[in-house]
Design a protein around this motif. Structure first.
Motif, mmCIF file in Angstrom:
data_model
loop_
_atom_site.group_PDB
_atom_site.id
_atom_site.type_symbol
_atom_site.label_atom_id
_atom_site.label_comp_id
_atom_site.label_asym_id
_atom_site.label_seq_id
_atom_site.Cartn_x
_atom_site.Cartn_y
_atom_site.Cartn_z
ATOM 1 N N VAL A 45 -14.321 -55.474 -19.487
ATOM 2 C CA VAL A 45 -15.691 -55.811 -18.707
ATOM 3 C C VAL A 45 -15.483 -55.807 -17.387
ATOM 4 C CG1 VAL A 45 -17.050 -57.767 -18.097
ATOM 5 C CG2 VAL A 45 -16.273 -57.605 -20.482
ATOM 6 N N CYS A 46 -16.372 -55.303 -16.617
ATOM 7 C CA CYS A 46 -15.907 -54.927 -15.197
ATOM 8 C C CYS A 46 -17.243 -55.534 -14.310
ATOM 9 C CB CYS A 46 -16.234 -53.397 -14.774
ATOM 10 S SG CYS A 46 -15.641 -52.920 -13.040
ATOM 11 N N ILE A 47 -16.855 -56.308 -13.136
ATOM 12 C CA ILE A 47 -17.746 -56.890 -12.438
ATOM 13 C C ILE A 47 -17.311 -56.387 -10.987
ATOM 14 C CG2 ILE A 47 -18.023 -59.104 -13.769
ATOM 15 C CD1 ILE A 47 -16.079 -60.469 -11.849
ATOM 16 N N VAL A 48 -18.481 -56.187 -10.257
ATOM 17 C CA VAL A 48 -18.506 -55.640 -8.944
ATOM 18 C C VAL A 48 -19.135 -56.731 -7.989
ATOM 19 C CG1 VAL A 48 -19.507 -54.100 -7.268
ATOM 20 C CG2 VAL A 48 -18.494 -53.389 -9.510
ATOM 21 N N PRO A 49 -18.325 -57.262 -6.975
ATOM 22 C CA PRO A 49 -18.571 -58.366 -6.162
ATOM 23 C C PRO A 49 -19.445 -57.959 -4.965
ATOM 24 C CG PRO A 49 -16.575 -57.744 -5.609
ATOM 25 C CD PRO A 49 -16.830 -57.111 -6.741
ATOM 26 N N ALA A 50 -20.222 -58.625 -4.542
ATOM 27 C CA ALA A 50 -21.022 -58.550 -3.185
ATOM 28 C C ALA A 50 -20.429 -58.364 -2.232
ATOM 29 C CB ALA A 50 -22.225 -59.699 -3.206
ATOM 30 N N SER A 51 -19.335 -59.189 -2.066
ATOM 31 C CA SER A 51 -18.426 -59.061 -0.911
ATOM 32 C C SER A 51 -17.606 -58.002 -0.869
ATOM 33 C CB SER A 51 -17.616 -60.318 -0.859
ATOM 34 O OG SER A 51 -16.730 -60.229 -2.142
ATOM 35 N N SER A 52 -17.342 -57.250 -1.930
ATOM 36 C CA SER A 52 -16.648 -55.942 -1.714
ATOM 37 C C SER A 52 -17.071 -55.040 -2.897
ATOM 38 C CB SER A 52 -15.022 -56.154 -2.284
ATOM 39 O OG SER A 52 -14.266 -55.288 -2.302
ATOM 40 N N ILE A 73 -22.081 -61.441 -7.430
ATOM 41 C CA ILE A 73 -21.852 -59.797 -7.873
ATOM 42 C C ILE A 73 -23.249 -59.059 -7.948
ATOM 43 C CG2 ILE A 73 -19.926 -60.825 -9.396
ATOM 44 C CD1 ILE A 73 -21.943 -60.181 -11.861
ATOM 45 N N LEU A 74 -22.971 -57.750 -7.646
ATOM 46 C CA LEU A 74 -23.915 -56.675 -7.748
ATOM 47 C C LEU A 74 -24.112 -56.041 -9.201
ATOM 48 C CD1 LEU A 74 -23.086 -54.983 -4.515
ATOM 49 C CD2 LEU A 74 -24.503 -56.660 -4.819
ATOM 50 N N SER A 75 -23.212 -56.206 -9.844
ATOM 51 C CA SER A 75 -23.238 -55.752 -11.236
ATOM 52 C C SER A 75 -22.016 -56.216 -12.242
ATOM 53 C CB SER A 75 -23.205 -54.133 -11.198
ATOM 54 O OG SER A 75 -21.866 -53.764 -10.930
ATOM 55 N N ILE A 76 -22.397 -56.118 -13.581
ATOM 56 C CA ILE A 76 -21.476 -56.388 -14.586
ATOM 57 C C ILE A 76 -21.796 -55.575 -15.676
ATOM 58 C CG2 ILE A 76 -22.927 -58.310 -15.476
ATOM 59 C CD1 ILE A 76 -20.325 -59.711 -16.290
ATOM 60 N N SER A 77 -20.601 -54.909 -16.094
ATOM 61 C CA SER A 77 -20.828 -54.043 -17.399
ATOM 62 C C SER A 77 -19.690 -54.300 -18.271
ATOM 63 C CB SER A 77 -20.449 -52.424 -16.898
ATOM 64 O OG SER A 77 -19.021 -52.218 -16.225
ATOM 65 N N GLU A 99 -24.864 -52.598 -19.390
ATOM 66 C CA GLU A 99 -24.554 -52.958 -18.021
ATOM 67 C C GLU A 99 -25.693 -53.574 -17.405
ATOM 68 O OE1 GLU A 99 -23.345 -50.746 -13.726
ATOM 69 O OE2 GLU A 99 -23.659 -49.553 -15.578
ATOM 70 N N ARG A 100 -25.691 -54.487 -16.379
ATOM 71 C CA ARG A 100 -26.830 -55.215 -15.609
ATOM 72 C C ARG A 100 -26.529 -54.966 -14.244
ATOM 73 N NH1 ARG A 100 -29.757 -60.618 -17.660
ATOM 74 N NH2 ARG A 100 -30.312 -59.248 -19.478
ATOM 75 N N ASP A 101 -27.212 -54.558 -13.409
ATOM 76 C CA ASP A 101 -27.208 -54.198 -12.160
ATOM 77 C C ASP A 101 -28.266 -55.238 -11.339
ATOM 78 O OD1 ASP A 101 -25.197 -52.145 -12.228
ATOM 79 O OD2 ASP A 101 -26.888 -50.765 -12.659
ATOM 80 N N VAL A 102 -27.744 -56.269 -10.960
ATOM 81 C CA VAL A 102 -28.379 -57.313 -10.232
ATOM 82 C C VAL A 102 -27.686 -58.113 -9.438
ATOM 83 C CG1 VAL A 102 -28.224 -58.904 -12.508
ATOM 84 C CG2 VAL A 102 -30.234 -59.203 -11.071
ATOM 85 N N GLU A 103 -28.310 -58.850 -8.344
ATOM 86 C CA GLU A 103 -27.373 -59.857 -7.671
ATOM 87 C C GLU A 103 -27.599 -61.047 -8.377
ATOM 88 O OE1 GLU A 103 -28.466 -60.103 -3.408
ATOM 89 O OE2 GLU A 103 -28.919 -57.811 -3.411
ATOM 90 N N TYR A 104 -26.307 -61.688 -8.525
ATOM 91 C CA TYR A 104 -26.154 -62.570 -9.459
ATOM 92 C C TYR A 104 -25.059 -63.556 -8.958
ATOM 93 C CZ TYR A 104 -25.544 -64.782 -14.109
ATOM 94 O OH TYR A 104 -25.438 -65.679 -15.389
ATOM 95 N N ASN A 105 -25.169 -64.900 -9.235
ATOM 96 C CA ASN A 105 -24.007 -65.773 -8.943
ATOM 97 C C ASN A 105 -23.477 -66.123 -10.230
ATOM 98 O OD1 ASN A 105 -22.900 -68.819 -8.689
ATOM 99 N ND2 ASN A 105 -22.630 -67.666 -6.707
ATOM 100 N N LEU A 106 -21.946 -65.375 -10.315
ATOM 101 C CA LEU A 106 -21.478 -65.560 -11.634
ATOM 102 C C LEU A 106 -20.334 -66.714 -11.684
ATOM 103 C CD1 LEU A 106 -20.560 -64.008 -14.520
ATOM 104 C CD2 LEU A 106 -18.927 -63.147 -12.949
#
Length: 120
Positions: A45-52, A73-77, A99-106
């Motif tokens: 599973v991969c998460i992309v943080p908004a901060s990086s 986060i900006l996305s999670i796959s 995959e979900r590309d959405v700004e989200y507080n995980l």
């Protein structure tokens, strides 16, 4: 032995980078950071943080991840064999290869081994 120690140091370095980018998130197994464009890796599973946004954090299949108080986060796959139950601003299930590309507080996620669905 030297090769083993070099690998250990590389993993420690990757973990320290992950802590800097992802706050206090914890996984039940070792995590690895990758370039965000390389986020789709079979078995992770991969998460992309908004901060990086140029880095992704890979969490191995079958492992849970918790972020307290939460990470934006900006996305999670999900490139694993299992649906994962994702918790945060709202809860949802993410199917394998989705995959979900959405700004989200995980606040966390975990595998749904039983296939009984995720609480929303």
């Amino acid at each position: 032995m030297l090769r083993h120690n070099a690998l250990r140091m590389a993993l420690v370095g990757a973990s320290m980078t992950a802590v800097a980018a992802f706050g206090t998130g914890t996984a039940s197994a070792a995590t690895t950071t990758v370039d965000a464009t390389s986020c789709h890796v079979a078995g992770y599973v991969c998460i992309v943080p908004a901060s990086s946004p140029d880095e992704g954090l890979l969490i191995p299949e079958g492992q849970s991840y918790t972020a307290s108080p939460g990470v934006d986060i900006l996305s999670i796959s999900n490139d694993t064999a299992y649906t994962i139950c994702v918790n945060g601003d709202y809860n949802f299930g993410l199917a394998p290869s989705a995959e979900r590309d959405v700004e989200y507080n995980l606040t966390g996620f975990g595998p749904n081994f039983g296939g009984s669905g995720c609480l929303s």
